[in-house]
Design a protein around this motif. Structure first.
Motif, PDB file in Angstrom:
ATOM      1  N   GLU A 270      32.760  47.804  26.180  1.00  0.00           N
ATOM      2  CA  GLU A 270      32.050  48.890  26.878  1.00  0.00           C
ATOM      3  C   GLU A 270      31.806  48.486  28.336  1.00  0.00           C
ATOM      4  O   GLU A 270      31.949  49.299  29.248  1.00  0.00           O
ATOM      5  CB  GLU A 270      30.717  49.204  26.183  1.00  0.00           C
ATOM      6  N   GLU A 271      31.446  47.233  28.527  1.00  0.00           N
ATOM      7  CA  GLU A 271      31.261  46.740  29.907  1.00  0.00           C
ATOM      8  C   GLU A 271      32.589  46.740  30.649  1.00  0.00           C
ATOM      9  O   GLU A 271      32.670  47.135  31.811  1.00  0.00           O
ATOM     10  CB  GLU A 271      30.686  45.317  29.884  1.00  0.00           C
ATOM     11  N   VAL A 272      33.621  46.309  29.959  1.00  0.00           N
ATOM     12  CA  VAL A 272      34.942  46.242  30.607  1.00  0.00           C
ATOM     13  C   VAL A 272      35.412  47.657  30.986  1.00  0.00           C
ATOM     14  O   VAL A 272      35.871  47.895  32.108  1.00  0.00           O
ATOM     15  CB  VAL A 272      35.973  45.547  29.671  1.00  0.00           C
ATOM     16  N   ALA A 273      35.257  48.607  30.053  1.00  0.00           N
ATOM     17  CA  ALA A 273      35.710  49.984  30.315  1.00  0.00           C
ATOM     18  C   ALA A 273      34.939  50.588  31.485  1.00  0.00           C
ATOM     19  O   ALA A 273      35.513  51.273  32.337  1.00  0.00           O
ATOM     20  CB  ALA A 273      35.518  50.838  29.063  1.00  0.00           C
ATOM     21  N   ARG A 274      33.632  50.299  31.537  1.00  0.00           N
ATOM     22  CA  ARG A 274      32.842  50.847  32.653  1.00  0.00           C
ATOM     23  C   ARG A 274      33.316  50.241  33.972  1.00  0.00           C
ATOM     24  O   ARG A 274      33.484  50.941  34.963  1.00  0.00           O
ATOM     25  CB  ARG A 274      31.359  50.559  32.414  1.00  0.00           C
ATOM     26  N   GLY A 275      33.574  48.961  33.939  1.00  0.00           N
ATOM     27  CA  GLY A 275      34.052  48.284  35.150  1.00  0.00           C
ATOM     28  C   GLY A 275      35.400  48.805  35.615  1.00  0.00           C
ATOM     29  O   GLY A 275      35.646  48.940  36.811  1.00  0.00           O
ATOM     30  N   ILE A 276      36.253  49.132  34.663  1.00  0.00           N
ATOM     31  CA  ILE A 276      37.569  49.682  35.037  1.00  0.00           C
ATOM     32  C   ILE A 276      37.396  51.113  35.556  1.00  0.00           C
ATOM     33  O   ILE A 276      37.935  51.497  36.585  1.00  0.00           O
ATOM     34  CB  ILE A 276      38.535  49.728  33.819  1.00  0.00           C
TER      35      ILE A 276
END
Ligand SMILES: NC(=O)c1ccc[n+]([C@@H]2O[C@H](COP(=O)([O-])OP(=O)(O)OC[C@H]3O[C@@H](n4cnc5c(N)ncnc54)[C@H](O)[C@@H]3O)[C@@H](O)[C@H]2O)c1
Length: 490
Positions: A270-276
């Motif tokens: 979820e953190e990675v997707a938000r960052g992308i």
């Protein structure tokens, strides 16, 4: 101002030049298009070969679950929107004929265009004056050429009909607002005459005048939205639709691959997707990890797009991988269930969600349904609940091991674990104390990442989701799901 739940009469503003429209096919697309064309001021006849469906619509009942549809249907007067089984009468009474029948997949992966052809033949036999024939169904490139050929072979003279490709981008669950507030309207045709008529139909959505009407259905953001109109060739329009769906499916498979890596290295997808997604070149939509895409569009459209590319010598090999990742995603989830519960034979599982996504009753190619079938196949007993898709699911799975509950909480009574398989908003706000009290074991598999692992741990659940480290109830031996101990395959 938003349209209230009660019936609101829709007076047609002077700026609208009503067009007489026939829509062939009263499914998710045809029915929504017909109701929305009437809503913006046109005179519409909607046709289906399914007499039962037509009778139901004539009585003011909607055969599908789609927010806003019933209110809008009831607010139309009988002359602005009619339902019939007579395609010939509808064609003769209309200037523009939209083809919105199904294009399901064949064994080969190609789209089955026999319904489109059958309708084109009937249109040809009924034409008595100039018509614009519009492809609304999702079809492979060259279909417009084929429709033109079928019309000619069945007696339509040059100049008596023009073909337009006008693909539809609505999503089930938000179909009405998607239709009335589209990002873009694609009109693919080489005919200026047909283009002008199509522009007239969509004008209230293009100039934003529909959104300014006091009775208009509004978006949450309450902004005036004007759709971008793009004129292309028919072939480009056909490709735009397939390429758009392929791109969105690719985003889903991409984030699911990243999620699997996150699980291995103990990162949080979820953190990675938000960052992308914060990168505007990428955007955050369709970067939600889960059980993979389903529904009546993505799976079949990806197959059909791949197939047409192969036939034309321009193979879209990327799409093969997109499909493979999507198929593996369900197996991966199933492995997590097995590795947490050990044997599935004899286990009683609560399932929330049967539709292919939240907001719809559509179960076509539903990952949830396919998982339920696999679980039953492995000997589990399921008690399931879905806010809209239970009747369809009951028809699709006939098994004494599938029981349907009257509520989400009732489905959980005495279950060995809870599986959340569809992202209905109501499943994201369950009373966790009640969930825990009802389950025999406080174990939750969340295929849609609707809860936070830390919160679930604090509330005493063993919680397994997608692309995030699993957490365990305090009573569990702490061994099962860390990055260092990959999920075991039963
Ligand atoms: N469902 C979506 O979200 C969506 C979104 C965009 C595009 N599309 C495309 O739109 C098309 C229609 O999809 P759908 O989901 O509405 O399909 P659907 O199966 O819900 O509806 C198709 C309807 O066409 C009717 N029909 C079939 N043959 C007919 C005939 N000869 N005469 C009259 N009616 C006939 C069927 O009875 C059915 O009611 C497909 O090509 C699909 O890919 C669907």
């Amino acid at each position: 101002m938003s349209k209230s739940k009660e019936v609101v009469s829709s007076a047609i503003p002077a700026s609208v030049e009503p067009v007489r429209i026939a829509v062939i096919g009263c499914g998710y697309v045809g029915l929504v298009a017909a109701v929305c064309f009437a809503e913006i001021g046109h005179s519409v006849i909607c046709i289906d070969s399914d007499a039962e469906k037509i009778e139901c619509l004539q009585q003011g009942r909607i055969p599908i679950h789609e927010p806003w549809l019933e209110e809008l249907l009831r607010s139309q007067n009988p002359t602005s929107l009619r339902f019939s089984t007579s395609l010939a009468d509808a064609v003769r009474a209309s200037q523009v004929v939209f083809i919105a029948v199904g294009t399901p997949p064949l064994e080969s992966g190609d789209a089955d265009l026999s319904y489109v052809e059958a309708v084109a033949v009937e249109i040809a036999r009924s034409i008595d004056s100039y018509k614009v024939v519009v492809e609304k169904s999702t079809v492979p490139v060259y279909t417009s050429d084929w429709i033109a050929r079928v019309l000619r072979r069945n007696g339509v003279r040059p100049g008596e009909a023009d073909i337009v490709s006008n693909p539809e981008f609505l999503r089930e669950g938000t179909a009405v607002t998607d239709f009335l507030y589209p990002d873009r309207i694609i009109i693919g045709t080489c005919s200026d005459r047909a283009f002008r008529i199509m522009e007239r139909i969509y004008r209230p959505l293009i100039d934003g005048s529909y959104s300014r009407r006091p009775s208009a259905v509004t978006l949450f953001s309450n902004e005036t939205r004007q759709a971008t109109l793009l004129r292309t060739s028919a072939k480009s329009a056909e490709l735009i639709k397939h390429a758009s769906n392929a791109f969105l499916a690719m985003k889903i498979s991409f984030i699911n691959s990243v999620a699997n890596l996150c699980e291995q290295v103990n990162a949080n997808v979820e953190e990675v997707a938000r960052g992308i997604g914060l990168d505007r070149r990428i955007g955050s939509q369709f970067l939600r990890p889960g059980l993979g895409y389903g529904g009546s569009c993505f799976p079949k459209d990806i197959k059909a797009f791949y197939s047409i590319g192969e036939q034309m010598g321009a193979e879209l090999t990327l799409l093969r991988e997109v499909e493979r990742i999507n198929e593996r995603q369900r197996d991966h989830f199933l492995r997590k269930v097995r590795s947490t519960l050990w044997n599935l034979r004899g286990k009683h599982l609560a399932v929330l969600g049967l539709a292919f996504k939240g907001g719809t009753d559509d179960i076509r190619e539903s990952p949830a349904l396919s998982l339920v079938k696999s679980l039953i196949g492995e000997g589990a007993t399921i008690t399931a609940f879905d806010p809209a898709a239970m009747a369809n699911a009951r028809r699709a799975i006939v098994s004494p091991r599938l029981e349907l509950a009257e509520s989400a909480l009732q489905a959980m009574d005495g279950a060995d674990a809870l599986l959340i398989l569809t992202d209905w908003p109501e499943f994201a706000s369950l009373d966790l104390s009640e969930v825990k009290a009802r389950l025999a074991q406080p174990i939750v598999f969340d295929g849609r990442n609707l809860y936070h692992p830390a919160v679930m741990a604090e509330r005493g659940f063993t919680y397994v989701s997608i692309g995030r480290a699993a957490v365990e109830a305090a009573t569990e031996p702490s061994e099962l799901h860390s990055a260092a101990t990959p999920y075991r395959v039963a």
